[in-house]
Design an enzyme around this catalytic site. Structure first.
Site, mmCIF file in Angstrom:
data_model
loop_
_atom_site.group_PDB
_atom_site.id
_atom_site.type_symbol
_atom_site.label_atom_id
_atom_site.label_comp_id
_atom_site.label_asym_id
_atom_site.label_seq_id
_atom_site.Cartn_x
_atom_site.Cartn_y
_atom_site.Cartn_z
ATOM 1 N N ARG A 130 0.844 -1.195 0.000
ATOM 2 C CA ARG A 130 0.000 0.000 0.000
ATOM 3 C C ARG A 130 0.878 1.243 0.000
ATOM 4 O O ARG A 130 1.053 1.928 1.016
ATOM 5 C CB ARG A 130 -0.949 -0.035 1.193
ATOM 6 N N ASP A 138 -4.338 -1.640 -6.101
ATOM 7 C CA ASP A 138 -4.797 -1.991 -4.757
ATOM 8 C C ASP A 138 -6.202 -2.583 -4.811
ATOM 9 O O ASP A 138 -7.209 -1.896 -4.614
ATOM 10 C CB ASP A 138 -4.763 -0.756 -3.858
ATOM 11 N N TYR A 234 -2.304 -0.641 8.613
ATOM 12 C CA TYR A 234 -3.172 -1.534 9.374
ATOM 13 C C TYR A 234 -3.007 -1.261 10.872
ATOM 14 O O TYR A 234 -2.024 -0.689 11.318
ATOM 15 C CB TYR A 234 -2.828 -3.002 9.101
#
Length: 371
Positions: A130, A138, A234
């Site tokens: 990412r 993506d 994340y």
């Protein structure tokens, strides 16, 4: 126009195979006709299995009009898929061929091992880093957008209350209060969609840096005082003490909402429990929880993955694979992701020549054949 892929393959031309997805309920297709046309102009030969696009309402004729041939996709140099291949499908791949698709490398290592034994070079769409340069590739984000949108529609359908404020001759109806837990791509899309439907929206995440994104959508930020920012955008896994404190504070907050949508996942781990049974019991009758983390265990303690249940007069829905329920647009988005990754592997003449020093290719490659 119907032909087998081997009948008309020019010498040196890279062939790309598009099989029909075999997973139950999967209606998406890896390449749509518009992208087939674009790749064909680059000199690639696209071989589509008959009926590959039917689930997404794209018949064979659209593919042949775009320059594809109908035939055996498994004999192609590159095979592009949506869902991970079955053992039988892996057996149909040519040795030294290339596979691109969702491969679940963290949760289904046996698939990766089988591909490695088969001598296949495989690229996992969920492993694309990412970074800014890879945004067009993506696929996790493109499909999460679909899931976040559809989750709100499911919540609105199951809710016993209106989403928007309504002023009528019979009086005023208050807007629904919607809480989104986990504000990655799916969560942000859920907030935006719920707002468009007229709900009063609130977002929560353990990553404090996303608070401004939540507010930019006209939503409020639920601050529980617990932060767990991790790598790659994340969240990290919470400690036991942090998890206990989070659940306590969430239980208190959740009871004030009519709709709760959960999207929290930690890659390769069981989904964290955010909505406890006690929190559900405290919600108003007729409220709705839509749990998008069901495939990794669920964020709600009372979730039954893949099912819709009612507990304490609260509906809890945990649908699988929401993007497949909107196959046309989901396929268009995914097809662009696949095409962007594929084109990164090609030289100026349209031949496969991956640069293994390229960060995107190096990180998304999960097996490397004998090339």
């Amino acid at each position: 126009m119907t032909a087998d892929s081997s009948d008309s393959r020019p010498t040196g031309t890279t062939t790309v195979g598009v099989p029909r997805e075999s997973a139950d309920g999967e209606r998406r297709v890896a390449l749509v006709p518009k992208v087939v046309e674009k790749l064909s102009k680059r000199g690639l030969q696209i071989v589509v299995e008959s009926g590959a696009g039917v689930g997404a309402l794209m018949p064979d004729e659209l593919y042949t009009d775009a320059g594809a041939t109908i035939g055996d996709p498994w004999a192609a140099d590159v095979v592009v898929k949506v869902t991970p291949p079955t053992e039988q499908e892996i057996g149909r791949l040519g040795r030294d061929s290339t596979l691109i698709g969702f491969l679940a490398p963290l949760t289904s290592p046996e698939t990766v091992e089988a591909l490695e034994r088969a001598g296949v070079t495989a690229f996992a769409m969920e492993a694309v880093p990412r970074i800014s340069r890879a945004q067009s590739m993506d696929a996790l984000s493109s499909q999460a957008n679909v899931a976040g949108y559809k989750a709100v529609l499911l919540a609105a359908e199951r809710s016993t209350r209106f989403f928007p404020m309504l002023t009528t001759a019979a009086g005023t109806v208050k807007p629904a209060m919607a809480l989104v837990l986990g504000v990655g791509v799916a969560g942000l899309q859920a907030l935006a969609t719920a707002k468009r439907l007229g709900a009063r929206t609130t977002g929560y995440d353990v990553r404090p840096q996303v608070a401004d994104q939540v507010r930019s959508l006209g939503a409020q930020w639920l601050d529980l005082g617990i932060e767990a920012a991790g790598e790659g955008g994340y969240a990290r896994e919470l400690t036991e003490d942090e998890r206990a404190e989070q659940q306590k504070r969430l239980e208190e907050a959740i009871t004030g909402f009519d709709v709760v949508i959960t999207t929290a996942n930690v890659p390769g781990r069981k989904a964290p429990t955010l909505v406890t049974a006690r929190a559900v019991e405290g919600m108003k009758p007729g409220s709705v929880v839509v749990d998008l983390a069901g495939e990794s265990g669920g964020n709600c303690e009372l979730t039954r993955p893949g099912e819709v249940v009612v507990e304490h007069d609260v509906t809890i829905a945990s649908p699988f694979n929401l993007p497949a329920t909107m196959p046309e647009h989901a396929s268009e988005l995914y097809s662009r992701n696949v095409s962007a990754l594929l084109e990164l592997m090609l030289d100026d003449d349209g031949r496969l020549a991956p640069d293994w020093d390229d960060e995107v290719l190096a990180k998304s490659c999960v097996t490397r054949g004998e090339k």
